[in-house]
Scaffold this motif. Structure first.
Motif, PDB file in Angstrom:
ATOM      1  N   ILE A  79       0.761  -1.193  -0.022  1.00 19.93           N
ATOM      2  CA  ILE A  79      -0.010  -0.005  -0.117  1.00 19.93           C
ATOM      3  C   ILE A  79       1.030   1.232  -0.122  1.00 19.93           C
ATOM      4  O   ILE A  79       1.710   1.186   0.959  1.00 19.93           O
ATOM      5  CB  ILE A  79      -0.928   0.028   1.161  1.00 19.93           C
ATOM      6  CG1 ILE A  79      -1.658  -1.108   1.503  1.00 19.93           C
ATOM      7  CG2 ILE A  79      -2.225   1.019   1.090  1.00 19.93           C
ATOM      8  CD1 ILE A  79      -2.336  -2.016   0.489  1.00 19.93           C
ATOM      9  N   PHE A 101       0.352  -1.413  -5.017  1.00 15.74           N
ATOM     10  CA  PHE A 101       1.431  -1.968  -6.068  1.00 15.74           C
ATOM     11  C   PHE A 101       1.740  -3.236  -5.492  1.00 15.74           C
ATOM     12  O   PHE A 101       1.509  -3.734  -4.493  1.00 15.74           O
ATOM     13  CB  PHE A 101       2.416  -0.890  -6.384  1.00 15.74           C
ATOM     14  CG  PHE A 101       3.182  -0.860  -4.905  1.00 15.74           C
ATOM     15  CD1 PHE A 101       4.262  -1.616  -4.664  1.00 15.74           C
ATOM     16  CD2 PHE A 101       2.802   0.240  -4.207  1.00 15.74           C
ATOM     17  CE1 PHE A 101       5.052  -1.463  -3.459  1.00 15.74           C
ATOM     18  CE2 PHE A 101       3.566   0.452  -2.956  1.00 15.74           C
ATOM     19  CZ  PHE A 101       4.919  -0.250  -2.628  1.00 15.74           C
ATOM     20  N   GLU A 127      11.416   2.023   4.372  1.00 14.83           N
ATOM     21  CA  GLU A 127      10.170   2.305   4.742  1.00 14.83           C
ATOM     22  C   GLU A 127       9.586   1.142   5.602  1.00 14.83           C
ATOM     23  O   GLU A 127       9.475  -0.134   5.358  1.00 14.83           O
ATOM     24  CB  GLU A 127       9.165   2.105   3.328  1.00 14.83           C
ATOM     25  CG  GLU A 127       9.396   3.206   2.404  1.00 14.83           C
ATOM     26  CD  GLU A 127       8.274   3.273   1.278  1.00 14.83           C
ATOM     27  OE1 GLU A 127       7.634   2.427   1.248  1.00 14.83           O
ATOM     28  OE2 GLU A 127       8.447   4.295   0.473  1.00 14.83           O
ATOM     29  N   GLU A 129       6.949  -0.765   7.774  1.00 15.00           N
ATOM     30  CA  GLU A 129       5.565  -1.281   7.365  1.00 15.00           C
ATOM     31  C   GLU A 129       5.155  -2.268   8.389  1.00 15.00           C
ATOM     32  O   GLU A 129       5.934  -3.203   8.539  1.00 15.00           O
ATOM     33  CB  GLU A 129       5.486  -1.378   6.018  1.00 15.00           C
ATOM     34  CG  GLU A 129       6.020  -0.311   5.012  1.00 15.00           C
ATOM     35  CD  GLU A 129       5.437  -0.349   3.737  1.00 15.00           C
ATOM     36  OE1 GLU A 129       4.632  -1.111   3.160  1.00 15.00           O
ATOM     37  OE2 GLU A 129       5.825   0.679   2.957  1.00 15.00           O
ATOM     38  N   ASP A 158       9.980  -1.970   3.197  1.00 19.86           N
ATOM     39  CA  ASP A 158       9.684  -1.781   1.897  1.00 19.86           C
ATOM     40  C   ASP A 158      10.745  -0.922   1.328  1.00 19.86           C
ATOM     41  O   ASP A 158      10.583   0.011   0.818  1.00 19.86           O
ATOM     42  CB  ASP A 158       8.181  -1.193   1.630  1.00 19.86           C
ATOM     43  CG  ASP A 158       7.677  -1.091   0.365  1.00 19.86           C
ATOM     44  OD1 ASP A 158       8.212  -1.847  -0.524  1.00 19.86           O
ATOM     45  OD2 ASP A 158       6.955   0.115   0.039  1.00 19.86           O
ATOM     46  N   LYS A 175      10.251  -0.815  -6.632  1.00 19.69           N
ATOM     47  CA  LYS A 175       9.826  -1.580  -5.480  1.00 19.69           C
ATOM     48  C   LYS A 175      10.275  -2.874  -5.471  1.00 19.69           C
ATOM     49  O   LYS A 175       9.616  -3.994  -4.697  1.00 19.69           O
ATOM     50  CB  LYS A 175       8.291  -1.307  -5.440  1.00 19.69           C
ATOM     51  CG  LYS A 175       7.884  -0.099  -4.971  1.00 19.69           C
ATOM     52  CD  LYS A 175       8.467   0.485  -3.522  1.00 19.69           C
ATOM     53  CE  LYS A 175       7.607   1.787  -3.292  1.00 19.69           C
ATOM     54  NZ  LYS A 175       7.729   2.107  -1.820  1.00 19.69           N
TER      55      LYS A 175
END
Ligand code: ZN
Length: 282
Positions: A79, A101, A127, A129, A158, A175
């Motif tokens: 997300i 994604f 990131e 998460e 992430d 990503k």
């Protein structure tokens, strides 16, 4: 219960983490369930717990090579922009629906395994998460029953290669670099996390706090994400939803902060655990 995937003496396995280390349940149940995804598909978490009950650890937690909690999920759905402060720091517009994604399974790494700073970029960002691991198959799952479909929770980093994320409006490449998806250190089963929207979430880079928030700040909470995703696809046991990152990412800092070889990055989620990874050059 904390459930981990690992490799020891050239054998991939899984087990239950206790105070001494890991009870290697895969040694007993591995012929039946090759990995944790298969355990979840069979609805066999109780069997896994029973196999570990009352046993001492077979192996020290730090004596194994950790694998991603689920190494072969059918889907990893991430997300974007799910915390408002992070949306604002990136200058993005408000949205009416979750930004989704996907990640490939081969981008993932386990706890303690290196994040790879790629040859083709020096824009390596973190990131923190909360990852949700699905335990039951379902479509059109109502928000009120959504948490019943969760097997457990883990930390996800992430890691994003920002220039490759922004080559076009579609950010799949940035990503999905190999060695960019730390996932661990284990899954905490859902019974231990009655409310996934009340968890402190922190990221440290070389011991310095870079992100600090609470999952109550998610724009679309876990139950809404499960409802939204299950309206277009079937959620299956072992599927992973990484629920987005709060503010404080490297690219938005002045000056920007990029991860490099020699760094250590940690995602710390209250009641879940600490996912730590070194960074190395490709
Ligand atoms: Zn993210």
């Amino acid at each position: 219960m904390k459930v981990a995937s690992f490799s020891h003496q050239n054998r991939d396995s899984y087990g239950v983490v206790n105070n001494d280390g890991i009870v290697d349940v895969g040694r007993e149940l591995g012929a039946k369930y090759a990995g944790l995804r298969q355990v979840l598909e069979a609805g066999a978490l109780d069997e896994l717990a029973a196999a570990a009950a009352g046993k001492t650890a077979d192996v020290g937690f730090d004596d194994v090579t950790h694998l991603p909690v689920i190494g072969d999920p059918a889907k990893i759905i991430c997300i974007g922009l799910n915390y408002d402060d992070h949306r604002k720091e990136g200058g993005a517009q408000e949205v009416d629906n979750p930004t989704l994604f996907t990640r490939f399974a081969n981008s993932q790494v386990g706890h303690g395994q290196p994040v790879i700073a790629p040859k083709v970029s020096d824009k390596v960002d973190y990131e923190a998460e909360l990852a949700v691991i699905i335990g039951r198959r379902g479509r059109h799952i109502g928000e009120d029953e959504a948490l019943d479909y969760v097997a457990g929770y883990a930390c996800y980093n992430d890691v994003s290669i920002r220039d490759w994320q922004r080559h076009t409006t579609q950010f799949t490449p940035g990503k999905n670099f190999v060695g960019s998806g730390p996932f661990g250190p284990w899954m905490v089963t859902a019974d231990e996390i009655p409310d996934p929207q009340k968890l402190g979430i922190t990221l440290r880079l070389n011991g310095q706090e870079m992100q600090k928030a609470n999952t109550d700040l998610m724009i679309f909470p876990v139950r809404t994400l499960i409802n939204y995703i299950s309206r277009f696809t079937e959620l299956e046991p072992g599927d992973v939803i990484s629920t987005g990152t709060p503010s404080g990412v490297g690219f938005a800092r002045k000056p920007p902060v990029w991860m490099k070889a020699g760094d250590t990055v940690e995602v710390d989620i209250e009641g879940v655990g600490v996912l730590s990874n070194p960074v190395i050059d490709e």
